[in-house]
Design a protein around this motif. Sequence first.
Motif, PDB file in Angstrom:
ATOM      1  N   GLU A  25      17.058  90.767  29.979  1.00 15.60           N
ATOM      2  CA  GLU A  25      18.188  91.671  29.759  1.00 15.60           C
ATOM      3  C   GLU A  25      17.779  93.122  29.977  1.00 15.60           C
ATOM      4  O   GLU A  25      18.509  93.895  30.596  1.00 15.60           O
ATOM      5  CB  GLU A  25      18.743  91.479  28.345  1.00 15.60           C
ATOM      6  N   LYS A  26      16.600  93.497  29.498  1.00 21.48           N
ATOM      7  CA  LYS A  26      16.124  94.873  29.661  1.00 21.48           C
ATOM      8  C   LYS A  26      15.850  95.196  31.129  1.00 21.48           C
ATOM      9  O   LYS A  26      16.055  96.331  31.560  1.00 21.48           O
ATOM     10  CB  LYS A  26      14.903  95.120  28.798  1.00 21.48           C
ATOM     11  N   CYS A  27      15.396  94.216  31.883  1.00 23.89           N
ATOM     12  CA  CYS A  27      15.164  94.442  33.319  1.00 23.89           C
ATOM     13  C   CYS A  27      16.448  94.904  33.995  1.00 23.89           C
ATOM     14  O   CYS A  27      16.427  95.781  34.853  1.00 23.89           O
ATOM     15  CB  CYS A  27      14.665  93.164  33.993  1.00 23.89           C
ATOM     16  N   GLY A  28      17.558  94.309  33.601  1.00 24.62           N
ATOM     17  CA  GLY A  28      18.835  94.663  34.198  1.00 24.62           C
ATOM     18  C   GLY A  28      19.439  95.947  33.671  1.00 24.62           C
ATOM     19  O   GLY A  28      20.297  96.548  34.313  1.00 24.62           O
ATOM     20  N   ASP A  29      18.973  96.404  32.514  1.00 24.91           N
ATOM     21  CA  ASP A  29      19.545  97.592  31.881  1.00 24.91           C
ATOM     22  C   ASP A  29      18.862  98.901  32.260  1.00 24.91           C
ATOM     23  O   ASP A  29      19.406  99.968  32.002  1.00 24.91           O
ATOM     24  CB  ASP A  29      19.490  97.467  30.354  1.00 24.91           C
ATOM     25  N   LEU A  30      17.671  98.839  32.833  1.00 26.19           N
ATOM     26  CA  LEU A  30      16.926 100.070  33.100  1.00 26.19           C
ATOM     27  C   LEU A  30      17.559 100.871  34.232  1.00 26.19           C
ATOM     28  O   LEU A  30      17.995 100.307  35.227  1.00 26.19           O
ATOM     29  CB  LEU A  30      15.478  99.737  33.468  1.00 26.19           C
ATOM     30  N   PRO A  31      17.570 102.203  34.108  1.00 21.46           N
ATOM     31  CA  PRO A  31      18.083 103.037  35.201  1.00 21.46           C
ATOM     32  C   PRO A  31      17.158 102.944  36.414  1.00 21.46           C
ATOM     33  O   PRO A  31      15.943 102.863  36.274  1.00 21.46           O
ATOM     34  CB  PRO A  31      18.088 104.446  34.615  1.00 21.46           C
ATOM     35  N   THR A  32      17.723 102.956  37.594  1.00 25.07           N
ATOM     36  CA  THR A  32      16.922 102.765  38.804  1.00 25.07           C
ATOM     37  C   THR A  32      16.121 104.000  39.200  1.00 25.07           C
ATOM     38  O   THR A  32      15.157 103.886  39.935  1.00 25.07           O
ATOM     39  CB  THR A  32      17.821 102.352  39.986  1.00 25.07           C
TER      40      THR A  32
ATOM     41  N   PHE B 184      14.553 106.138  37.072  1.00 22.18           N
ATOM     42  CA  PHE B 184      13.712 106.588  35.961  1.00 22.18           C
ATOM     43  C   PHE B 184      12.225 106.351  36.197  1.00 22.18           C
ATOM     44  O   PHE B 184      11.384 107.032  35.629  1.00 22.18           O
ATOM     45  CB  PHE B 184      14.169 105.886  34.677  1.00 22.18           C
ATOM     46  N   PHE B 185      11.864 105.398  37.024  1.00 14.25           N
ATOM     47  CA  PHE B 185      10.475 105.012  37.218  1.00 14.25           C
ATOM     48  C   PHE B 185      10.047 105.228  38.670  1.00 14.25           C
ATOM     49  O   PHE B 185      10.874 105.291  39.561  1.00 14.25           O
ATOM     50  CB  PHE B 185      10.279 103.535  36.841  1.00 14.25           C
ATOM     51  N   ARG B 186       8.746 105.299  38.876  1.00 17.22           N
ATOM     52  CA  ARG B 186       8.181 105.490  40.209  1.00 17.22           C
ATOM     53  C   ARG B 186       8.431 104.259  41.106  1.00 17.22           C
ATOM     54  O   ARG B 186       8.421 104.343  42.306  1.00 17.22           O
ATOM     55  CB  ARG B 186       6.673 105.732  40.064  1.00 17.22           C
ATOM     56  N   PHE B 187       8.636 103.128  40.491  1.00 13.77           N
ATOM     57  CA  PHE B 187       8.902 101.881  41.216  1.00 13.77           C
ATOM     58  C   PHE B 187      10.008 101.141  40.482  1.00 13.77           C
ATOM     59  O   PHE B 187      10.354 101.475  39.354  1.00 13.77           O
ATOM     60  CB  PHE B 187       7.638 101.009  41.293  1.00 13.77           C
ATOM     61  N   GLN B 188      10.524 100.116  41.108  1.00 13.80           N
ATOM     62  CA  GLN B 188      11.532  99.271  40.475  1.00 13.80           C
ATOM     63  C   GLN B 188      10.987  97.853  40.345  1.00 13.80           C
ATOM     64  O   GLN B 188      10.337  97.346  41.260  1.00 13.80           O
ATOM     65  CB  GLN B 188      12.818  99.232  41.311  1.00 13.80           C
ATOM     66  N   VAL B 189      11.256  97.239  39.221  1.00 14.95           N
ATOM     67  CA  VAL B 189      11.001  95.804  39.074  1.00 14.95           C
ATOM     68  C   VAL B 189      12.241  95.123  39.622  1.00 14.95           C
ATOM     69  O   VAL B 189      13.357  95.410  39.201  1.00 14.95           O
ATOM     70  CB  VAL B 189      10.741  95.423  37.603  1.00 14.95           C
TER      71      VAL B 189
END
Length: 193
Positions: free
Chosen positions: A15-22, A24-29
């Motif tokens: 669920e958290k994987c789907g909730d993170l802003p795209t 915000f991080f240097r890479f995306q999971v």
Amino acid sequence: MKWTRAVHHLTELAEKCGDLPTSFFRFQVIELWVFGDLLDVPRDVDVIEVALVTDLPVDEVPWRSEPVGAEHWANSTRLSRNPFEARWRSKDAPVWNHRIERPALVWSAADGINEETLVAVSDGTGELVRIPAPSPEELRKRIEDELAVSLRALRRENQAYTDQRWNPGKLTPYSDALWRTTTGYLDLLDEVG
């Protein structure tokens, strides 16, 4: 930990994987896979083994290493606070290898949570949602490819450590990266030896 608790942690991570802003991080999971004991019959488990596929190129995610920003991502998703053993992978190579055997897809950026996988894991029928095993030749080739990536990374991390060795500032990020890369390289080398 109890089986139901492990499944709960896995579901929360998906669920958290789907909730993170795209942005915000240097890479995306982009994918979350489960492997190991949680794909077997229900019983107490020590750890939840997951593979996190990133949008990074292969050379930035050698075996058993962590991409830059992984610690921040792990803290944001509570991965670091729960009993997970995560393996970081690149989208440009298969998720499976000699240690990640027949994983099952739990979540993807393209399709969201794979409810079929979560139900199968919860029921202890994970075998039904696992990917097929590679042939011996495919596995050998996969290990050779990973070994080449690992050797390049080992040389790169060794040079980064050497360059930073006598400079002011913390050496820990460089020594930790060198340690992780060395561990991955030696694991792969043992597999081909």
